[in-house]
Design a protein around this motif. Structure first.
Motif, mmCIF file in Angstrom:
data_model
loop_
_atom_site.group_PDB
_atom_site.id
_atom_site.type_symbol
_atom_site.label_atom_id
_atom_site.label_comp_id
_atom_site.label_asym_id
_atom_site.label_seq_id
_atom_site.Cartn_x
_atom_site.Cartn_y
_atom_site.Cartn_z
ATOM 1 N N TRP A 1 0.817 -1.218 0.000
ATOM 2 C CA TRP A 1 0.000 0.000 0.000
ATOM 3 C C TRP A 1 0.847 1.263 0.000
ATOM 4 C CZ3 TRP A 1 1.066 2.969 4.159
ATOM 5 C CH2 TRP A 1 1.407 2.355 5.367
ATOM 6 N N TYR A 2 2.050 1.207 0.591
ATOM 7 C CA TYR A 2 2.901 2.396 0.636
ATOM 8 C C TYR A 2 3.345 2.784 -0.778
ATOM 9 C CZ TYR A 2 6.658 5.544 2.185
ATOM 10 O OH TYR A 2 7.459 6.631 2.397
ATOM 11 N N LYS A 3 3.470 1.773 -1.648
ATOM 12 C CA LYS A 3 3.934 2.010 -3.009
ATOM 13 C C LYS A 3 2.778 2.296 -3.962
ATOM 14 C CE LYS A 3 5.883 -2.060 -2.623
ATOM 15 N NZ LYS A 3 6.745 -3.260 -2.592
ATOM 16 N N ALA A 4 1.549 2.160 -3.475
ATOM 17 C CA ALA A 4 0.374 2.304 -4.340
ATOM 18 C C ALA A 4 0.093 3.776 -4.643
ATOM 19 C CB ALA A 4 -0.849 1.674 -3.666
ATOM 20 N N PRO A 5 -0.232 4.088 -5.907
ATOM 21 C CA PRO A 5 -0.609 5.465 -6.241
ATOM 22 C C PRO A 5 -1.737 5.986 -5.343
ATOM 23 C CG PRO A 5 -0.288 4.201 -8.250
ATOM 24 C CD PRO A 5 -0.161 3.223 -7.101
ATOM 25 N N ALA A 6 -2.644 5.102 -4.931
ATOM 26 C CA ALA A 6 -3.758 5.540 -4.084
ATOM 27 C C ALA A 6 -3.244 6.189 -2.800
ATOM 28 C CB ALA A 6 -4.663 4.350 -3.753
ATOM 29 N N TYR A 7 -2.269 5.554 -2.164
ATOM 30 C CA TYR A 7 -1.725 6.114 -0.924
ATOM 31 C C TYR A 7 -0.859 7.342 -1.212
ATOM 32 C CZ TYR A 7 0.913 6.601 3.414
ATOM 33 O OH TYR A 7 1.489 7.104 4.549
ATOM 34 N N ARG A 8 -0.012 7.229 -2.245
ATOM 35 C CA ARG A 8 0.952 8.304 -2.516
ATOM 36 C C ARG A 8 0.257 9.613 -2.855
ATOM 37 N NH1 ARG A 8 3.169 5.370 -6.954
ATOM 38 N NH2 ARG A 8 3.810 7.429 -7.636
ATOM 39 N N SER A 9 -0.869 9.520 -3.557
ATOM 40 C CA SER A 9 -1.563 10.764 -3.910
ATOM 41 C C SER A 9 -2.445 11.242 -2.765
ATOM 42 C CB SER A 9 -2.394 10.555 -5.169
ATOM 43 O OG SER A 9 -3.333 9.521 -4.973
ATOM 44 N N ARG A 10 -3.088 10.300 -2.087
ATOM 45 C CA ARG A 10 -4.121 10.708 -1.149
ATOM 46 C C ARG A 10 -3.564 11.129 0.211
ATOM 47 N NH1 ARG A 10 -8.641 6.806 1.264
ATOM 48 N NH2 ARG A 10 -9.995 8.367 2.197
ATOM 49 N N ALA A 11 -2.390 10.630 0.576
ATOM 50 C CA ALA A 11 -1.842 10.958 1.893
ATOM 51 C C ALA A 11 -1.646 12.465 2.049
ATOM 52 C CB ALA A 11 -0.517 10.228 2.106
ATOM 53 N N VAL A 12 -1.350 13.121 0.938
ATOM 54 C CA VAL A 12 -1.120 14.564 0.986
ATOM 55 C C VAL A 12 -2.452 15.329 0.937
ATOM 56 C CG1 VAL A 12 -0.064 16.516 -0.204
ATOM 57 C CG2 VAL A 12 1.149 14.337 -0.066
ATOM 58 N N ILE A 13 -3.349 14.853 0.067
ATOM 59 C CA ILE A 13 -4.618 15.568 -0.142
ATOM 60 C C ILE A 13 -5.553 15.404 1.055
ATOM 61 C CG2 ILE A 13 -6.677 15.686 -1.622
ATOM 62 C CD1 ILE A 13 -4.872 14.410 -3.848
#
Lengths: 124, 225
Positions: free
Chosen positions: B128-140
């Motif tokens: 999950w850490y490498k998933a685009p879902a986490y990478r984009s959403r953690a900031v937003i």
């Protein structure tokens, strides 16, 4: 079993976490691809910043799986791209040796380890 | 299972490599022939990351910071050196920064560009850490991401998001759980989860049995990591 379809209403759903004791790599080739990049960085072929920039570029391409299931495919693409940039291996050479491995696999009886020497075709 | 086993078995039973496995073998062949890698060293790297390096390293760092104020101050000032003093040093020459949770501020780590992660203390990142879902959403929407992990913080707690780079990686030092004054450093380490050091989770409470635990029940944590 097909993977669950992405619900457009919640496009950010995270992939399920397999827990701290899950296998680190889903398949052996992922571990090998990982280790190749680490080893080449340690040997000084590229810096880790160069590596991160190349990997970022691959991961940013459209069509990447939101759940990250294709992460190591991008990793492998990044590795090949850097090897070409550094003049170590052009894509056509990699294609040729890959084909040799496929031929070797087909020529290897089931249950035996696959060795490149088993390739009946010409490689060069 | 819908796999069709009715086809005649009169063909030669040969092997098939999947396209990625074949391609990685090709790279290994080429790089070995050029003298750029040693296959034994590749195996050693895999062994290290599959079995030796993992979040138990980070748990030891956190537990030491919880029990030793001097170490906590060193960790805050120069995390790279403090962590190295426990024998955990980075392979890529990266710097470490420890970010401490407080009652007012919760820290969350992400790598928006790729997957930079403090390997020496946490091992290889989870999917999950490498998933685009986490990478984009953690900031937003960090609060929404935390909720998805089951981590609900008071509305008054500020969430600070740290974006890792190839040169600088972050380790979250969670707050020491209450009623742990009597616990030894080894016992404290058992309360530290991987996710609590990324910021998506919180440490375990004393006595809590959890699938997130890094040490199985009954394992005293000695000599591990």
């Amino acid at each position: 079993m097909s993977p669950p379809e992405t619900d457009p209403a919640s496009p950010f759903r995270l992939p399920p976490d397999a827990g701290p004791d899950a296998p680190v790599f889903a398949e052996p080739w992922q571990a090998q691809a990982f280790a190749l990049a680490v080893a080449l960085n340690e040997r000084g072929l590229f810096t880790w910043s160069e590596w991160a920039a190349e990997l970022s570029a691959k991961l940013a391409r459209p069509g990447a799986d939101p759940g990250g299931a294709d992460y190591y495919r991008h990793w492998l693409d990044a590795l090949e791209a850097l090897l070409a940039k550094k003049g170590v291996a052009e894509p056509d050479i990699i294609d040729q040796v890959t084909n040799a491995w496929h031929r070797a696999a087909h020529a290897t009886p089931h249950g035996q380890p696959i060795r490149l020497e088993n390739d009946p075709g010409e490689r060069s | 299972m819908t796999h069709d086993h009715d086809h005649p078995h009169d063909h030669h039973h040969d092997n098939d490599l999947d396209p990625f496995a074949a391609r990685v073998r090709a790279l290994e062949t080429i790089l070995t022939e050029k003298g750029l890698i040693d296959p034994a060293a590749i195996d050693a790297i895999i062994e290290t990351y599959e079995h030796k390096v993992g979040p138990r390293n980070g748990a030891r760092v956190v537990a030491k910071a919880w029990s030793d104020q001097g170490f906590a101050e060193w960790l805050a000032e120069d995390a790279t050196a403090a962590i190295a003093s426990l024998g955990y040093t980075g392979r890529q020459g990266e710097h470490m920064q420890a970010v401490f949770n407080t009652p007012d501020t919760h820290n969350l780590v992400v790598c928006t560009l790729c997957s930079c992660y403090p390997w020496t203390v946490l091992g290889v990142p989870p999917v999950w850490y490498k998933a685009p879902a986490y990478r984009s959403r953690a900031v937003i929407d960090p609060r929404g991401v935390l909720a998805e992990f089951g981590t609900i913080l008071p509305e008054t707690t500020r969430i600070r998001v740290w974006d890792s780079t190839a040169e600088l990686r972050y380790l979250v030092v969670p707050m020491r759980p209450e009623e742990t004054g009597h616990l030894s450093e080894d016992e404290l380490a058992r309360l530290v989860t991987r996710d609590s050091m990324i910021g998506t989770g919180l440490p375990l409470r004393p006595g809590a049995l959890s699938p997130d635990a890094l040490w199985p029940a009954g394992d005293d944590g000695e000599g591990r990591g």
